[in-house]
Motif scaffolding. Structure first.
Motif, mmCIF file in Angstrom:
data_model
loop_
_atom_site.group_PDB
_atom_site.id
_atom_site.type_symbol
_atom_site.label_atom_id
_atom_site.label_comp_id
_atom_site.label_asym_id
_atom_site.label_seq_id
_atom_site.Cartn_x
_atom_site.Cartn_y
_atom_site.Cartn_z
ATOM 1 N N THR A 16 47.276 -2.868 -2.877
ATOM 2 C CA THR A 16 47.452 -2.780 -4.324
ATOM 3 C C THR A 16 46.131 -2.370 -4.953
ATOM 4 O OG1 THR A 16 49.109 -4.521 -4.293
ATOM 5 C CG2 THR A 16 48.097 -4.004 -6.414
ATOM 6 N N LEU A 17 46.164 -1.256 -5.739
ATOM 7 C CA LEU A 17 44.964 -0.728 -6.383
ATOM 8 C C LEU A 17 45.214 -0.574 -7.875
ATOM 9 C CD1 LEU A 17 43.978 2.128 -3.885
ATOM 10 C CD2 LEU A 17 42.963 -0.146 -4.050
ATOM 11 N N ILE A 63 40.088 0.885 -10.075
ATOM 12 C CA ILE A 63 39.583 1.041 -8.710
ATOM 13 C C ILE A 63 39.875 2.443 -8.197
ATOM 14 C CG2 ILE A 63 39.867 0.248 -6.337
ATOM 15 C CD1 ILE A 63 40.388 -2.538 -7.443
ATOM 16 N N LEU A 64 41.073 2.966 -8.479
ATOM 17 C CA LEU A 64 41.395 4.345 -8.080
ATOM 18 C C LEU A 64 40.387 5.331 -8.659
ATOM 19 C CD1 LEU A 64 45.276 4.692 -8.364
ATOM 20 C CD2 LEU A 64 43.882 5.002 -6.310
ATOM 21 N N GLY A 65 40.014 5.076 -9.931
ATOM 22 C CA GLY A 65 39.088 5.979 -10.598
ATOM 23 C C GLY A 65 37.724 6.031 -9.954
ATOM 24 N N GLN A 66 37.314 4.946 -9.304
ATOM 25 C CA GLN A 66 36.025 4.955 -8.631
ATOM 26 C C GLN A 66 36.054 5.855 -7.402
ATOM 27 O OE1 GLN A 66 34.270 1.030 -8.037
ATOM 28 N NE2 GLN A 66 35.548 0.217 -9.705
ATOM 29 N N PHE A 67 37.201 5.926 -6.739
ATOM 30 C CA PHE A 67 37.328 6.778 -5.566
ATOM 31 C C PHE A 67 37.715 8.209 -5.942
ATOM 32 C CE2 PHE A 67 38.025 2.554 -3.732
ATOM 33 C CZ PHE A 67 37.161 2.596 -2.641
ATOM 34 N N MET A 114 44.881 7.986 -15.633
ATOM 35 C CA MET A 114 44.035 9.099 -15.198
ATOM 36 C C MET A 114 42.687 8.550 -14.766
ATOM 37 S SD MET A 114 44.644 12.024 -18.121
ATOM 38 C CE MET A 114 44.067 10.942 -19.455
ATOM 39 N N GLY A 115 42.023 9.322 -13.930
ATOM 40 C CA GLY A 115 40.658 8.986 -13.560
ATOM 41 C C GLY A 115 39.725 9.182 -14.747
ATOM 42 N N PRO A 116 38.544 8.569 -14.732
ATOM 43 C CA PRO A 116 37.633 8.638 -15.882
ATOM 44 C C PRO A 116 37.173 10.053 -16.221
ATOM 45 C CG PRO A 116 36.539 7.701 -13.953
ATOM 46 C CD PRO A 116 37.993 7.759 -13.628
ATOM 47 N N ASP A 120 30.278 11.465 -12.929
ATOM 48 C CA ASP A 120 31.681 11.843 -13.137
ATOM 49 C C ASP A 120 32.369 12.260 -11.838
ATOM 50 O OD1 ASP A 120 31.903 11.562 -16.013
ATOM 51 O OD2 ASP A 120 30.479 13.216 -16.131
ATOM 52 N N PHE A 121 31.673 12.135 -10.719
ATOM 53 C CA PHE A 121 32.244 12.505 -9.431
ATOM 54 C C PHE A 121 32.101 11.345 -8.458
ATOM 55 C CE2 PHE A 121 30.978 16.331 -11.576
ATOM 56 C CZ PHE A 121 32.040 17.195 -11.361
ATOM 57 N N ALA A 122 32.997 11.301 -7.490
ATOM 58 C CA ALA A 122 32.935 10.242 -6.482
ATOM 59 C C ALA A 122 31.636 10.354 -5.691
ATOM 60 C CB ALA A 122 34.136 10.347 -5.540
#
Length: 346
Positions: free
Chosen positions: A18-19, A23-27, A43-45, A140-142
């Motif tokens: 479960t994410l 947390i998804l946005g960090q990856f 959405m991601g950041p 702004d990038f992983a």
């Protein structure tokens, strides 16, 4: 929360992961989470920075145009086979994004599970333009995204190349300036003796290959010494500068004017040449040079004597002989009373 199920190796019980969107946005800073009706759930950041938070809850089609999708999700597979997609930003059509889309099992409202789509996007070859346009930074990038490292390397290389190109331009400008200085008279800006000798050699080579005849003129200012002796060298310099201007004004683009001595000038006149044209040209020069020159409330008066040689098409011309002929014609003008031109043919 995003819920992912996978069968364990060896047929064990499914493992659940479960994410949260944070947390998804960090990856995956450019992830896009769509529900089964195509609405944006999260959405991601980095994508949020581009589309704005108001895009959440709206239809995917209001922000993206699907350009290509490859692959499919087999029935019965909760994750599905990854599909490679390419999309355009509607508000920024110049930017193409590429990514991977997969189906995920999520906890729906009222305890029911649903199947959504998770898309991980990237700018691909448009990365450097996107960084500048959207004001993106490394954050702004992983951290694992090597694209930003390549971008830094590319921009560092571009900066080095730009600096090398600028250095090359500066060196070329310096070389040209040095060359011009080496071939120019410092006071008048005319060609100097070195430049004149080279131009005369070229004119003779062109003539030897069937080119047109030309005229060689040797001009000496009359009464220049009196100006220097009575009014000073500054007045003499002013006379030389004005004389150079007159000669430049009266000659054409293809002609050459050079200062080869203190008050001596050489000219190469090209184009249709005959004695009548040369004499008319010389009379105009002398008339203009005899106009008084005002320097610090004093009038400077000079004239000019000219010796001209019309160089014909016959073979065997050489620079030394032509210069001697022009000198002889000049002294003939001096002995005849100055302020005149003597024309000969070679």
């Amino acid at each position: 929360m995003t819920h992912l199920d996978r069968d364990l190796p060896g047929g064990g019980a499914p493992a659940a992961l479960t994410l949260s969107p944070d947390i998804l946005g960090q990856f995956m800073p450019l992830f896009l989470w769509l529900d089964k009706r195509g609405r944006i759930r999260a959405m991601g950041p980095t994508l949020t920075k581009i589309l704005g938070t108001e895009a959440i809850g709206t239809a995917y089609a209001r922000h993206f145009v699907l350009r290509r999708a490859r692959g499919h999700a087999p029935e019965g597979d909760p994750i599905g086979k990854a599909r490679r997609i390419a999309v355009n930003l509607l508000r920024h059509p110049g930017f193409n994004l590429r990514g991977t889309a997969i189906e995920i099992v999520t906890g729906g409202g009222g305890g029911e599970d649903g199947t959504d789509t998770l898309v991980n996007l990237s700018f691909g070859i448009h990365l450097s333009e996107a960084v500048r346009f959207f004001g993106l930074t490394e954050t702004d990038f992983a951290a694992s995204d090597l694209a930003i490292e390549f971008l830094f390397m590319s921009e560092a290389k571009a900066a080095v190349l730009n600096e090398l190109q600028a250095l090359t331009r500066r060196l070329e400008d310096a070389r040209r300036a040095a060359q011009n200085e080496a071939l120019s008279d410092a006071l008048t800006g005319l060609a100097n003796r070195r430049a004149f000798d080279a131009a005369l050699d070229r004119a003779l080579k062109v003539l030897g290959r069937g080119g047109r005849r030309f005229a060689l003129l040797h001009l000496d200012l009359d009464f220049f010494k009196q100006v220097n002796d009575t009014l000073g060298h500054a007045a003499g310099d002013a006379v030389l500068v004005q004389a150079a201007k007159v000669l430049s004004d009266e000659t054409r683009r293809g002609d050459l004017v050079a200062r080869v001595g203190g008050d001596e000038f050489m000219m190469i006149l090209r184009g249709p040449i005959n004695a009548e044209r040369v004499e008319g040209f010389a009379k105009r020069l002398i008339s203009r040079l005899e106009e008084p020159i005002l320097h610090e409330s004093e009038l400077c008066r000079v004239s000019a004597s000219i010796g001209a040689v019309i160089v014909g098409e016959k073979a065997g011309h050489d620079a030394v002989g032509l210069l001697a002929a022009a000198d002889a014609a000049l002294y003939a003008s001096k002995h005849a009373g100055r302020g005149r031109c003597t024309v000969s043919e070679a």
